[in-house]
Scaffold this motif. Structure first.
Motif, PDB file in Angstrom:
ATOM      1  N   GLU A 281       0.818  -1.220   0.000  1.00 27.33           N
ATOM      2  CA  GLU A 281       0.000   0.000   0.000  1.00 27.33           C
ATOM      3  C   GLU A 281       0.848   1.264   0.000  1.00 27.33           C
ATOM      4  O   GLU A 281       0.375   2.342  -0.375  1.00 27.33           O
ATOM      5  N   TYR A 283       3.231   1.983  -1.869  1.00 34.10           N
ATOM      6  CA  TYR A 283       3.721   2.329  -3.191  1.00 34.10           C
ATOM      7  C   TYR A 283       2.571   2.719  -4.100  1.00 34.10           C
ATOM      8  O   TYR A 283       1.488   2.137  -4.057  1.00 34.10           O
ATOM      9  N   ASN A 284       2.829   3.715  -4.952  1.00 30.40           N
ATOM     10  CA  ASN A 284       1.793   4.256  -5.816  1.00 30.40           C
ATOM     11  C   ASN A 284       1.689   3.501  -7.130  1.00 30.40           C
ATOM     12  O   ASN A 284       0.859   3.828  -7.959  1.00 30.40           O
ATOM     13  N   ARG A 322       6.554  10.907  -6.533  1.00 32.67           N
ATOM     14  CA  ARG A 322       5.155  10.529  -6.760  1.00 32.67           C
ATOM     15  C   ARG A 322       4.941   9.021  -6.715  1.00 32.67           C
ATOM     16  O   ARG A 322       3.803   8.558  -6.799  1.00 32.67           O
ATOM     17  N   LYS A 323       6.005   8.251  -6.593  1.00 35.97           N
ATOM     18  CA  LYS A 323       5.860   6.797  -6.532  1.00 35.97           C
ATOM     19  C   LYS A 323       5.292   6.330  -5.195  1.00 35.97           C
ATOM     20  O   LYS A 323       4.869   5.194  -5.058  1.00 35.97           O
ATOM     21  N   TYR A 324       5.293   7.192  -4.198  1.00 34.61           N
ATOM     22  CA  TYR A 324       4.906   6.784  -2.848  1.00 34.61           C
ATOM     23  C   TYR A 324       3.644   7.502  -2.381  1.00 34.61           C
ATOM     24  O   TYR A 324       3.519   8.712  -2.497  1.00 34.61           O
ATOM     25  N   ASN A 325       2.707   6.726  -1.839  1.00 37.97           N
ATOM     26  CA  ASN A 325       1.486   7.286  -1.250  1.00 37.97           C
ATOM     27  C   ASN A 325       1.699   7.647   0.209  1.00 37.97           C
ATOM     28  O   ASN A 325       1.149   8.639   0.696  1.00 37.97           O
TER      29      ASN A 325
END
Length: 425
Positions: A281, A283-284, A322-325
């Motif tokens: 979760e 990771y985007n 932006r790869k990470y939520n």
């Protein structure tokens, strides 16, 4: 070329080293982050005899080639780009070909949210349905409030919501200015403006009915069949004031959103404080998206071999962030204990400071948080955590302001957190 393959081999060996292996001399001290998505244990298969023979043959061909010409700067950049992509592809194969550890070994079991209406703890997939049900339940207590929540929560297009609210406000404004005029107290549901601007927004009709409009079938001049209208029966001045207040609440309404549960946890002093294993979760990108991204990077190698400008580097850093939520942050306290919390990647630095402050006995006292590399975070700065490179998992260091350190009690964390302190595996 031979050296190139040997360097790749070293990189792969370094990146795939297990937790029990020591870093090579001069290695990085960054936290080790492992992405997990399933329950099995980690296993790597040894190269087959055929693969070993193929590799030996390839090396023999490389050694037998004539000495290459001197490299230009463009050649060096191209080689670096190819080397980077090759390492990524091989690492991707290692990760895809390996199983993952049991969820019991994850640094955090998942990402959870708290419903502001019920206080329930929810997974990401449960949020929307739970909040809708909670809003519908509110109709029994306060139909106006529930309908306002519907308008602002169920509709994602904020421009459409604003347009609908403006039209409803015009309806009510006309009634309040002309309370005896019957034409202003009737809304024809087949009206083009109502159909296109109001009906399309969930909760708008519920709001009108909550403030007193009633659904009535009325005859229309020149038509054989009657039509549905929303009609407001005559209201006294006091009732009109209440309706105006309700309209004001609708205009100031905000979406009901589940709040991220920071899941505060505490750990005893541990040499594993810099080791993180995160659930998917965080990771985007899905596995398929990661594969697609890798393919796009491979196709763009030639394009990206040119010297990168500052603007190009900044764009690349933004894409990486932006790869990470979410991000998992640990704060090492002066007594060695560790405080851990989950945050949105785009949370401001001030959110982190407030989380730490709320966890301390003397949280009102001034303190500092230091990121890896000795960079001091500033609570007042309007930067997001991902803009400070605090993703996807980082260990921070806490220290009291020198002016107050002597007056601080020995117990840093609140008793409720120390009561459930754990040991990092």
């Amino acid at each position: 070329m031979k050296k190139f393959f040997e360097d790749i081999k070293k990189d792969i060996k370094f990146k795939s080293a297990g937790p029990g292996k020591k870093l090579a001399e001069g290695g990085s001290s960054k936290p080790r982050v492992v992405q997990n998505s399933g329950p099995a244990k980690l296993h790597h298969a040894a190269p087959t005899e055929g693969a070993q023979k193929a590799g030996a043959a390839a090396m023999a061909r490389i050694e037998g080639q004539p000495r290459p010409r001197a490299q230009t700067s463009q050649d060096a950049i191209r080689l670096q780009g190819e080397r980077f992509l090759c390492i990524q592809q091989l690492m991707c194969c290692l990760l895809q070909g390996s199983s993952v550890k049991d969820p019991a070994f994850l640094s955090v079991t998942g990402v959870y949210f708290i419903c502001p209406l019920t206080g329930a703890t929810l997974t990401k997939s449960e949020r929307e349905v739970h909040i809708k049900e909670a809003i519908f339940m509110r109709f029994e207590e306060d139909a106006v409030e529930a309908s306002i929540m519907m308008v602002h929560t169920f509709n994602k297009d904020r421009e459409k919501v604003k347009a609908a609210v403006d039209i409803i406000n015009k309806y009510i404004e006309n009634i309040c200015k002309n309370p005896t005029e019957e034409k202003y107290r009737k809304i024809k549901l087949s009206n083009k403006v109502f159909q296109e601007k109001v009906k399309t927004v969930e909760g708008s009709r519920e709001f009108l009915q909550a403030v007193g409009f009633q659904s009535i079938m009325l005859d229309v001049e020149g038509q054989e069949e009657s039509e549905e209208f929303l009609v407001l029966m005559e209201h006294d001045p006091e009732a009109l004031e209440v309706m105006k207040e309700s309209m004001d609440r609708l205009q100031r309404g905000e979406p009901v959103r589940a709040q991220l549960d920071h899941q505060p946890q505490t750990f005893r002093p541990s040499p594993n404080a810099m080791r993180f294993e995160l659930p998917s979760e965080f990771y985007n990108l899905t596995a398929e998206e990661l594969k697609r991204e890798q393919q796009q990077k491979s196709e763009a190698v030639e394009k990206n071999t040119m010297l990168r400008t500052k603007a190009m580097r900044e764009r690349e850093e933004q894409r990486e962030r932006r790869k990470y939520n979410y991000t998992l942050l640990r704060i090492r306290l002066p007594d060695g204990n560790i405080l851990q919390g989950t945050f949105l990647a785009w949370d401001k630095v001030s959110v982190l400071f407030q989380f730490v402050r709320d966890s301390l006995v003397d949280g009102w006292q001034p303190f500092e948080l230091v990121a890896p590399g000795g960079h001091k975070l500033r609570e007042a700065q309007e930067l997001a955590l991902n803009e400070c490179s605090l993703v996807p998992a980082v260990l921070l260091t806490f220290s009291w302001d020198a002016a107050v350190q002597a007056d601080i009690s020995a117990a840093l964390l609140k008793p409720v957190l120390l009561k459930n302190i754990q040991t990092l595996g």
